[in-house]
Design an enzyme around this catalytic site. Structure first.
Site, short mmCIF file in Angstrom:
data_model
loop_
_atom_site.label_atom_id
_atom_site.label_comp_id
_atom_site.label_asym_id
_atom_site.label_seq_id
_atom_site.Cartn_x
_atom_site.Cartn_y
_atom_site.Cartn_z
N PHE A 170 0.93 -1.24 -0.23
CA PHE A 170 0.08 0.11 -0.04
C PHE A 170 0.71 1.20 0.09
O PHE A 170 1.63 1.22 0.83
CB PHE A 170 -0.96 -0.03 1.22
CG PHE A 170 -1.78 1.04 1.06
CD1 PHE A 170 -2.95 1.36 0.38
CD2 PHE A 170 -1.55 2.13 2.10
CE1 PHE A 170 -3.78 2.43 0.58
CE2 PHE A 170 -2.28 3.48 2.32
CZ PHE A 170 -3.47 3.48 1.36
N GLY A 171 0.48 2.09 -0.92
CA GLY A 171 1.44 3.35 -1.18
C GLY A 171 0.52 4.51 -0.83
O GLY A 171 -0.68 4.35 -1.14
N SER A 203 4.43 9.38 -1.95
CA SER A 203 5.11 9.05 -3.40
C SER A 203 4.98 7.99 -3.87
O SER A 203 4.91 7.80 -5.21
CB SER A 203 6.55 9.72 -3.36
OG SER A 203 7.29 8.90 -2.57
N GLU A 256 12.97 3.47 1.06
CA GLU A 256 12.19 3.98 2.33
C GLU A 256 12.89 3.96 3.67
O GLU A 256 12.50 3.69 4.64
CB GLU A 256 10.70 3.32 2.36
CG GLU A 256 9.93 2.96 1.07
CD GLU A 256 9.44 4.53 0.95
OE1 GLU A 256 9.08 5.28 1.76
OE2 GLU A 256 9.05 4.84 -0.19
#
Length: 195
Positions: free
Chosen positions: A23-24, A27, A98
Site C-alpha cells: 500500500f502506497g 510518493s 524508504e
C-alpha cells in the site's frame, strides 16, 4: 540518519514465489519506480496521512530535512492510496527507497469493490530518528517551501501528492490545507493546480 533497510529485510519472511500487496499513500501513489504485477486504488482503515516525517535523503538534506508523509493511528479514519502487487524481490529496492525511518508493517487493504487483502505498508513512527512531529499546516507549508533534496523540491512532492489524490477522486484535508497554504502564502508566484 536512521537506515531501516536491514531491519525491514529481517521483518518479514516473504516466499520468493508469492506476490505481496504493497500500500502506497505518499510518493508511492504517483512514483512507481519498480516493477509490479497489478495496481489498484485501495484504502486502509484506522490511519491518517500526516506530513510529520523528516526527509534527509530525498526531499531534504541531513542539515535541512524536508517533510514527507507518514501514517498516524486515527480510529475511524480512512487513508486512500494505491496498492501494488509485487514480487518479493522488489522489496530490496523499496527498502532502500524508504530507508529513512520507515518500517514495513502488515495491514489489511480494502479495494474499491469492497474486497480485502492482507498487505504491507511502510510507516515511520514517532520513535524514529527522522521524525519531525506535529506542526501547524502553515508551518509545514513554509518548511516544505524552503526544502530541497536529491529527489527534487519538497514542494513538488506535496503538489504531486495532492494531484494524485485528486486523480483518485479522494480528499485529504491535511494535504490540501498544506497545499493551499504553500500556493497562497509560501509560494505565491505558483499557479494553483487545476481542480
Amino acid at each position: 540518519m536512521l537506515d531501516t533497510s536491514a531491519e525491514n529485510q529481517r521483518r518479514h519472511a516473504l516466499h520468493p514465489d508469492q506476490p505481496v500487496w504493497l500500500f502506497g499513500y505518499g510518493s508511492l501513489i504517483y512514483k512507481a519506480d519498480f516493477p509490479f504485477l497489478a495496481r489498484r486504488p485501495a484504502s486502509i482503515d484506522g490511519w491518517a496521512r500526516r506530513f510529520w516525517q523528516g526527509s534527509h535523503d530525498h526531499r531534504g538534506t541531513p542539515d535541512h530535512p524536508g517533510r514527507v508523509v507518514t501514517l498516524i493511528r486515527a480510529p475511524g479514519d480512512r487513508c486512500a492510496g494505491m496498492a501494488y502487487q509485487v514480487t518479493p524481490d522488489v522489496f530490496q529496492h523499496l527498502d532502500h527507497r524508504e530507508k529513512n525511518g520507515y518500517l514495513r508493517v502488515t495491514t489489511s487493504l480494502t479495494f474499491a469493490d469492497g474486497q480485502q487483502q492482507p498487505g504491507l505498508v511502510y510507516l515511520a513512527t514517532a520513535d524514529n530518528a527522522a521524525f519531525l512531529g506535529e506542526a501547524s499546516e502553515e508551518q509545514i507549508a513554509r518548511h516544505i517551501a524552503a526544502s530541497h533534496g536529491p529527489s527534487g523540491s519538497n514542494a513538488d512532492y506535496l503538489l504531486q501528492l495532492a494531484r494524485a489524490l485528486r486523480n483518485l477522486c479522494e480528499s485529504d484535508a491535511h494535504v490540501f490545507a498544506i497545499e493551499a497554504s504553500l500556493l497562497n502564502t509560501a509560494m505565491p508566484a505558483r499557479a494553483a493546480p487545476a481542480k
